[in-house]
Each structure stands twice: as C-alpha cells, then as structure tokens.
Design an enzyme around this catalytic site. Sequence first.
Site, PDB file in Angstrom:
ATOM      1  N   SER A 135       0.865  -1.171   0.000  1.00 58.46           N
ATOM      2  CA  SER A 135       0.000   0.000   0.000  1.00 58.46           C
ATOM      3  C   SER A 135       0.905   1.226   0.000  1.00 58.46           C
ATOM      4  O   SER A 135       1.738   1.374   0.898  1.00 58.46           O
ATOM      5  CB  SER A 135      -0.878  -0.030   1.252  1.00 58.46           C
ATOM      6  OG  SER A 135      -1.625   1.156   1.357  1.00 58.46           O
ATOM      7  N   LYS A 161      -1.033  -1.027  -4.449  1.00 54.95           N
ATOM      8  CA  LYS A 161      -2.231  -0.251  -4.082  1.00 54.95           C
ATOM      9  C   LYS A 161      -1.790   1.178  -3.872  1.00 54.95           C
ATOM     10  O   LYS A 161      -0.812   1.422  -3.153  1.00 54.95           O
ATOM     11  CB  LYS A 161      -2.827  -0.842  -2.808  1.00 54.95           C
ATOM     12  CG  LYS A 161      -3.761   0.067  -2.031  1.00 54.95           C
ATOM     13  CD  LYS A 161      -4.514  -0.740  -0.977  1.00 54.95           C
ATOM     14  CE  LYS A 161      -4.588  -0.028   0.352  1.00 54.95           C
ATOM     15  NZ  LYS A 161      -5.291  -0.850   1.368  1.00 54.95           N
ATOM     16  N   LYS A 163      -3.080   5.019  -2.640  1.00 58.08           N
ATOM     17  CA  LYS A 163      -4.128   5.756  -1.939  1.00 58.08           C
ATOM     18  C   LYS A 163      -4.590   6.881  -2.852  1.00 58.08           C
ATOM     19  O   LYS A 163      -3.767   7.540  -3.505  1.00 58.08           O
ATOM     20  CB  LYS A 163      -3.567   6.333  -0.638  1.00 58.08           C
ATOM     21  CG  LYS A 163      -3.180   5.267   0.375  1.00 58.08           C
ATOM     22  CD  LYS A 163      -4.413   4.601   0.960  1.00 58.08           C
ATOM     23  CE  LYS A 163      -4.055   3.736   2.154  1.00 58.08           C
ATOM     24  NZ  LYS A 163      -5.261   3.107   2.728  1.00 58.08           N
ATOM     25  N   ASP A 188      -7.234   2.826  -3.156  1.00 58.78           N
ATOM     26  CA  ASP A 188      -7.964   2.848  -1.875  1.00 58.78           C
ATOM     27  C   ASP A 188      -8.266   4.301  -1.519  1.00 58.78           C
ATOM     28  O   ASP A 188      -7.355   5.107  -1.371  1.00 58.78           O
ATOM     29  CB  ASP A 188      -7.105   2.195  -0.782  1.00 58.78           C
ATOM     30  CG  ASP A 188      -7.820   2.098   0.566  1.00 58.78           C
ATOM     31  OD1 ASP A 188      -8.996   2.510   0.657  1.00 58.78           O
ATOM     32  OD2 ASP A 188      -7.191   1.605   1.534  1.00 58.78           O
ATOM     33  N   GLU A 213     -11.055   0.353  -3.426  1.00 56.31           N
ATOM     34  CA  GLU A 213     -11.343   0.031  -2.022  1.00 56.31           C
ATOM     35  C   GLU A 213     -12.000   1.223  -1.326  1.00 56.31           C
ATOM     36  O   GLU A 213     -11.506   2.350  -1.431  1.00 56.31           O
ATOM     37  CB  GLU A 213     -10.020  -0.345  -1.340  1.00 56.31           C
ATOM     38  CG  GLU A 213     -10.137  -0.769   0.103  1.00 56.31           C
ATOM     39  CD  GLU A 213      -8.771  -1.128   0.717  1.00 56.31           C
ATOM     40  OE1 GLU A 213      -7.777  -1.274  -0.033  1.00 56.31           O
ATOM     41  OE2 GLU A 213      -8.696  -1.246   1.950  1.00 56.31           O
ATOM     42  N   ASP A 238     -13.645  -2.085   3.029  1.00 57.66           N
ATOM     43  CA  ASP A 238     -12.719  -2.190   4.159  1.00 57.66           C
ATOM     44  C   ASP A 238     -13.461  -1.644   5.395  1.00 57.66           C
ATOM     45  O   ASP A 238     -14.110  -2.416   6.132  1.00 57.66           O
ATOM     46  CB  ASP A 238     -11.439  -1.399   3.825  1.00 57.66           C
ATOM     47  CG  ASP A 238     -10.453  -1.236   4.979  1.00 57.66           C
ATOM     48  OD1 ASP A 238     -10.734  -1.729   6.080  1.00 57.66           O
ATOM     49  OD2 ASP A 238      -9.382  -0.607   4.800  1.00 57.66           O
ATOM     50  N   LYS A 262      -9.439  -7.333   7.961  1.00 64.55           N
ATOM     51  CA  LYS A 262      -8.447  -6.935   8.973  1.00 64.55           C
ATOM     52  C   LYS A 262      -9.006  -7.462  10.279  1.00 64.55           C
ATOM     53  O   LYS A 262     -10.098  -7.014  10.685  1.00 64.55           O
ATOM     54  CB  LYS A 262      -8.332  -5.411   9.057  1.00 64.55           C
ATOM     55  CG  LYS A 262      -7.787  -4.738   7.812  1.00 64.55           C
ATOM     56  CD  LYS A 262      -7.829  -3.229   7.952  1.00 64.55           C
ATOM     57  CE  LYS A 262      -7.260  -2.574   6.699  1.00 64.55           C
ATOM     58  NZ  LYS A 262      -7.424  -1.114   6.711  1.00 64.55           N
ATOM     59  N   GLY A 290      -3.947  -4.204   5.976  1.00 61.58           N
ATOM     60  CA  GLY A 290      -2.908  -3.902   6.967  1.00 61.58           C
ATOM     61  C   GLY A 290      -3.232  -2.613   7.679  1.00 61.58           C
ATOM     62  O   GLY A 290      -4.003  -1.790   7.172  1.00 61.58           O
TER      63      GLY A 290
HETATM   64  O1  OSB Z   1      -7.195   1.585   4.531  1.00 66.21           O
HETATM   65  O2  OSB Z   1      -6.010  -0.120   4.307  1.00 66.21           O
HETATM   66  C1  OSB Z   1      -6.190   0.974   4.824  1.00 66.21           C
HETATM   67  C2  OSB Z   1      -3.143   1.973   6.908  1.00 66.21           C
HETATM   68  C3  OSB Z   1      -3.758   2.551   8.005  1.00 66.21           C
HETATM   69  C4  OSB Z   1      -5.128   2.647   8.019  1.00 66.21           C
HETATM   70  C5  OSB Z   1      -5.884   2.150   6.971  1.00 66.21           C
HETATM   71  C6  OSB Z   1      -5.281   1.550   5.880  1.00 66.21           C
HETATM   72  C7  OSB Z   1      -3.880   1.506   5.840  1.00 66.21           C
HETATM   73  C8  OSB Z   1      -3.141   0.972   4.703  1.00 66.21           C
HETATM   74  C9  OSB Z   1      -1.743   0.482   4.972  1.00 66.21           C
HETATM   75  O3  OSB Z   1      -3.546   0.971   3.561  1.00 66.21           O
HETATM   76  C10 OSB Z   1      -1.657  -0.982   4.925  1.00 66.21           C
HETATM   77  C11 OSB Z   1      -0.330  -1.454   5.464  1.00 66.21           C
HETATM   78  O4  OSB Z   1       0.615  -1.462   4.708  1.00 66.21           O
HETATM   79  O5  OSB Z   1      -0.258  -1.824   6.666  1.00 66.21           O
HETATM   80 MG    MG Z   2      -8.320   0.428   3.183  1.00 67.26          MG
END
Ligand code: OSB
Ligand code: MG
Length: 369
Positions: A135, A161, A163, A188, A213, A238, A262, A290
């Site tokens: 991510s 992925k 953001k 995402d 996402e 999510d 998660k 994550g």
């Molecule tokens: O939306 O998946 C998410 C990190 C913190 C809060 C929400 C998210 C995320 C990530 C990072 O996308 C995922 C990771 O590499 O741990």
């Molecule tokens: Mg997410």
Amino acid sequence: MKIERIDLWLVRLPLVRFFETSFARSYDRTFVLVRVTDSGAEGWAECVAEENPFYSAETTETAWHVITRFIAPRVLGRPFASAGEVLGTLDAIRGHPMAKAAIEMAAWDLDARQRGQPLWRVLGGTGQPVVSGVSIGIQDSVDELLDRVERELADGYRRIKIKIKPGWDVDVVERVRARLGPIPLMVDANGAYRLEDAAHLSALDDHGLMMIEQPLDYDDIADHARLQARLRTPVCLDESIHSARDARVAIEAGACRIVNIKPGRVGGHAESIRVHDVCAERNVPVWHGGMLESGIGRAHNLHLSTLANFRLPGDIAASRRYYDPDLIDPPIEVRPDGSIPVPAGPGIGVTIVPDRIQRATLRTETLAS
Ligand code: OSB
Ligand code: MG
C-alpha cells in the site's frame, strides 16, 4: 486456557517514512501492545486502533479504557476450551472491535503455543507462503509516487495499491499506467468520495484496476451498492465491514465484489474466519489488509492469510517498509518472488525484543485475576 494476567503497553514507533491517506499523514505509529499470560505461557497481539479516530471511531485511549474497564474483568480467570470462545464472552460490549481483537488475538497466540502448534494450524490455514502487495500512500508529487511504485515492484511485490483522494486520483492512475503498463494495480480512497462522484470515478474503469477500495463513507453500504451498479471496476469494502453479517449484507446488496479482512476491524481471528467463510460461500474473494502493524500484528496477519479464500495479494509486506528496527528479530522479510514465509514455531512464531518495547513505551498497566 485461562488468562491469569494481562499486560498492556502504550508504545510509539517512528515510521521509516510518513504514510498519507485521504484522512491524515502520519510520521509515527502509536498503538497498544498486549500480552496475556497463563501459568508462564504467553500470548501477544497488538491493537490496531490509531491515536486519532480518523480510520475508525476507536483510538488508543478508547481501547485502553475498554480493555481495562470492561474486557479484562470478563476474561480474566475464566476457563476457555479454545480462543474461539473469547469474542462471544464480550457480546455485552457493543462496538470496540479493535479493543476486543487485541485480547482475542493474544488469546489465540497463547492457545496455539500451549498446544505446541503454529497459529495457522489452529486457525485452519495452510501455512503456505503469503503473496504480498504493498500500500503506497499519497506522495508530495506524482514523480515521487512513480519512483516508489517501481522500487516496490523491483522488491518483488505482486500488487500495488495507491491511496487516492479527490485531486489525487484518475490523473495519477493514468500516469502510473503510462509509465508501468498493465501491473496489478488497485486504489484505496478510505471513504473520500460521495455517490455524486460516480461519474468521475467511472473514469477509473478505463484503467483495468483490480478494485477500488472503500470509495464512499466508512459506515455506508447502501450507496456502495448504487456505486457498484455504475462501475465495472469491482468495489472492495474495508471500513464498512465489522462482522460476518456486514459482509453478507454487503454482498447480498451488491455493495462489493471483494472484501478486505483486517482482524482488528471485526473483533479478531474468530470473526475474521466467519467473514472469510461467508465470502467463500458466495464466491467473493477476500484479501488481508494492513494497519501499519509492527511485526507482532504482521505475524498474526500472515498466519490468518493462509486460509484458502485469501485469493488476492495482501497488504502484509516486510517490516523494513515500516519500522527499523521492528519489535521482532528477525524481522518479517519478503522474498524476491513477492511471497512472505509464515513464521514457524508455536503461536505467531516470532521473537519479540523486550528492550525495543521498553524504549518505545509511553505507559504500561497490568491486570490480574
Ligand atoms: O485503509 O487499508 C487501509 C493503513 C492505516 C489505516 C488504513 C489503511 C492503511 C493501509 C496500509 O492501507 C496498509 C499497510 O501497509 O499496513
Ligand atoms: Mg483500506
């Protein structure tokens, strides 16, 4: 299994590099670390609640409060036939899945260690190496993002992925495609859009994304169904999924075609398995998300990710993308083929370094039966 004692640490670790989502940029990660003890045997987990209530309503402080005041009194000294019974004893407590999951997941580690089994085996997984994606947060420039995407692919990661948020979305995806071609790519939004943005988001359909996402609000399912009807790109939920029931309702409503799991978001491993199963029965793939976990949470995620319906690369990734050093030694590492071996040995199977916890600690508390 009986939890005789719970130790909590509030820790803060600097991130190797800042991480930016549509809701915030973070330079460090503050979280609650949990150890449960039964006659000398230990179980460890971390609470994925963040310092602020931006990803979900929970925070490190609400988790601390709910664990110490409401969860600990219900689990301390109570005999459990297996860790699978822990979440059910917390039914009187509404919400707070991250606080519940922290204790529940530590109980699974303890349970597995007492049985002399790796965690994946008691969860019903395969223990096979886990295919990992990454991510990548919002960057200061698109060029910076493109360089990062290239480096992650060179490290072997099997899905990228990125953001997105209004102003950092379709154009950015276009540039990633122009530079890197048909790589496995997804986006995402962390809830940054509204249904009125459907026409704008449909421009993403031209770019062959694996999924989008959580485009809409964190507590919304109905509008995601309306949006999915207007997009060819699969919607993945999510933030909106807190239970197996949410997953069933979302799938039946047509609100998503993929589900991100998660364990912290749904109350732990037992509910994650139920979400996994609800999706599998409906032929909906899941993948493991994550929360910028340390090696302790990351190890839990790896074990859970070996259940059969985790069919898409997860946001697990190597420790060194996040923390240097991590709280565990050796750290979690990715192989050149983008897979991560699941730690062997009983429980989560990683070695925790107490000195590193000590140095990161802001506060501790011990609860005993
Ligand atoms: O939306 O998946 C998410 C990190 C913190 C809060 C929400 C998210 C995320 C990530 C990072 O996308 C995922 C990771 O590499 O741990
Ligand atoms: Mg997410």
